[in-house]
Design a protein around this motif. Structure first.
Motif, PDB file in Angstrom:
ATOM      1  N   VAL A 288       3.540   0.705  -4.780  1.00 23.47           N
ATOM      2  CA  VAL A 288       2.387   0.438  -5.639  1.00 23.47           C
ATOM      3  C   VAL A 288       2.712   0.814  -7.079  1.00 23.47           C
ATOM      4  N   LYS A 289       3.411   1.950  -7.273  1.00 25.44           N
ATOM      5  CA  LYS A 289       3.798   2.380  -8.624  1.00 25.44           C
ATOM      6  C   LYS A 289       4.698   1.341  -9.285  1.00 25.44           C
ATOM      7  N   ALA A 290       5.604   0.762  -8.509  1.00 28.10           N
ATOM      8  CA  ALA A 290       6.547  -0.223  -9.057  1.00 28.10           C
ATOM      9  C   ALA A 290       5.853  -1.540  -9.384  1.00 28.10           C
ATOM     10  N   ASN A 291       4.974  -2.014  -8.482  1.00 27.70           N
ATOM     11  CA  ASN A 291       4.274  -3.278  -8.691  1.00 27.70           C
ATOM     12  C   ASN A 291       3.148  -3.377  -7.659  1.00 27.70           C
ATOM     13  N   PRO A 292       1.926  -3.094  -8.063  1.00 29.24           N
ATOM     14  CA  PRO A 292       0.818  -3.094  -7.103  1.00 29.24           C
ATOM     15  C   PRO A 292       0.431  -4.488  -6.604  1.00 29.24           C
ATOM     16  N   ASP A 293       0.963  -5.535  -7.216  1.00 28.03           N
ATOM     17  CA  ASP A 293       0.600  -6.899  -6.838  1.00 28.03           C
ATOM     18  C   ASP A 293       1.572  -7.548  -5.849  1.00 28.03           C
ATOM     19  N   GLN A 294       2.644  -6.847  -5.492  1.00 28.15           N
ATOM     20  CA  GLN A 294       3.611  -7.458  -4.574  1.00 28.15           C
ATOM     21  C   GLN A 294       3.020  -7.580  -3.172  1.00 28.15           C
ATOM     22  N   PRO A 295       3.445  -8.606  -2.429  1.00 30.28           N
ATOM     23  CA  PRO A 295       2.903  -8.780  -1.069  1.00 30.28           C
ATOM     24  C   PRO A 295       3.290  -7.613  -0.169  1.00 30.28           C
ATOM     25  N   ASN A 296       2.430  -7.345   0.782  1.00 26.74           N
ATOM     26  CA  ASN A 296       2.664  -6.240   1.710  1.00 26.74           C
ATOM     27  C   ASN A 296       3.543  -6.725   2.864  1.00 26.74           C
ATOM     28  N   LEU A 297       4.838  -6.475   2.758  1.00 25.85           N
ATOM     29  CA  LEU A 297       5.786  -6.811   3.811  1.00 25.85           C
ATOM     30  C   LEU A 297       5.956  -5.661   4.790  1.00 25.85           C
TER      31      LEU A 297
ATOM     32  N   GLN B 163       0.807  -1.219   0.000  1.00 31.70           N
ATOM     33  CA  GLN B 163       0.000   0.000   0.000  1.00 31.70           C
ATOM     34  C   GLN B 163       0.841   1.271   0.000  1.00 31.70           C
ATOM     35  N   HIS B 164       2.150   1.150   0.167  1.00 36.71           N
ATOM     36  CA  HIS B 164       3.009   2.332   0.132  1.00 36.71           C
ATOM     37  C   HIS B 164       3.062   2.831  -1.312  1.00 36.71           C
ATOM     38  N   ARG B 165       2.793   4.098  -1.509  1.00 37.40           N
ATOM     39  CA  ARG B 165       2.604   4.659  -2.847  1.00 37.40           C
ATOM     40  C   ARG B 165       3.739   4.342  -3.812  1.00 37.40           C
TER      41      ARG B 165
END
Length: 186
Positions: free
Chosen positions: A48-57, A43-45
């Motif tokens: 999200v720009k780089a890859n919105p599908d990556q897991p939220n670590l 959710q960090h902006r």
């Protein structure tokens, strides 16, 4: 390694600082209920720009109150929550800001309520820190004896077990099985 929660914070908007609240509710696999950074995906902006599908670590951001004292010695005035952390831990022998960023990957922070946050990495300071207080960005970076970059802005984690967390709650760090891996920026 034992300490206490000094203060807790959340913000439903993507702002640099977070509001201090009486308690936060950690939600398994999501983060802090009502916080803009809570979700299974990042959710960090900038992420999200780089890859919105990556897991939220980066579901939960934790720092030590000793970091605030450290930057105060350098002339900065930073209060709990103002660096965007969700949990500020009390200053404790053996778990100051230096010890916290030296914890191994997958260390678990166990809170009195039963909530558990597993560390996933180091927070990478960003230039927004200088928008908060000019010169603070440089104060959040250092070099160790080997010349490696040291990021002082705390640790990030994911919620393994949910529960309420409030100021005064006991917390202890449980190290993972060896061999240990150093925390990297996430």
């Amino acid at each position: 390694m034992h300490t206490q929660v000094f203060a807790v914070h959340r913000d439903s908007e993507h702002r640099f600082s977070k509001t201090t609240v009486p308690f936060i509710e950690l939600l398994k696999g999501l983060g802090v209920q009502g916080d803009a950074h809570a979700d299974t995906t990042v959710q960090h902006r900038s992420r999200v720009k780089a890859n919105p599908d990556q897991p939220n670590l980066r579901q939960v951001h934790v720092i030590s109150a000793s970091l605030l004292a450290h930057v105060a010695e350098q002339g900065f005035s930073v209060q709990p929550g103002q660096l965007g952390e969700n949990i500020t831990l009390s200053d404790a022998p053996g778990l100051d800001w230096r010890a916290m960023i030296s914890l191994p990957l997958h260390t678990e922070l166990h809170f009195a309520s039963g909530a558990v946050v597993q560390l996933t990495g180091l927070r990478n300071p960003c230039v927004q820190i200088d928008q908060f207080e000019k010169g603070l960005f440089a104060a959040m970076l250092d070099k160790d004896a080997q010349g490696q970059l040291v990021r002082k802005t705390g640790v990030m984690g994911v919620v393994l077990r949910g529960g309420a967390v409030q100021a005064g709650d006991a917390v202890h760090a449980v190290l993972p099985a060896e061999p240990h891996q150093a925390l990297e920026r996430v």
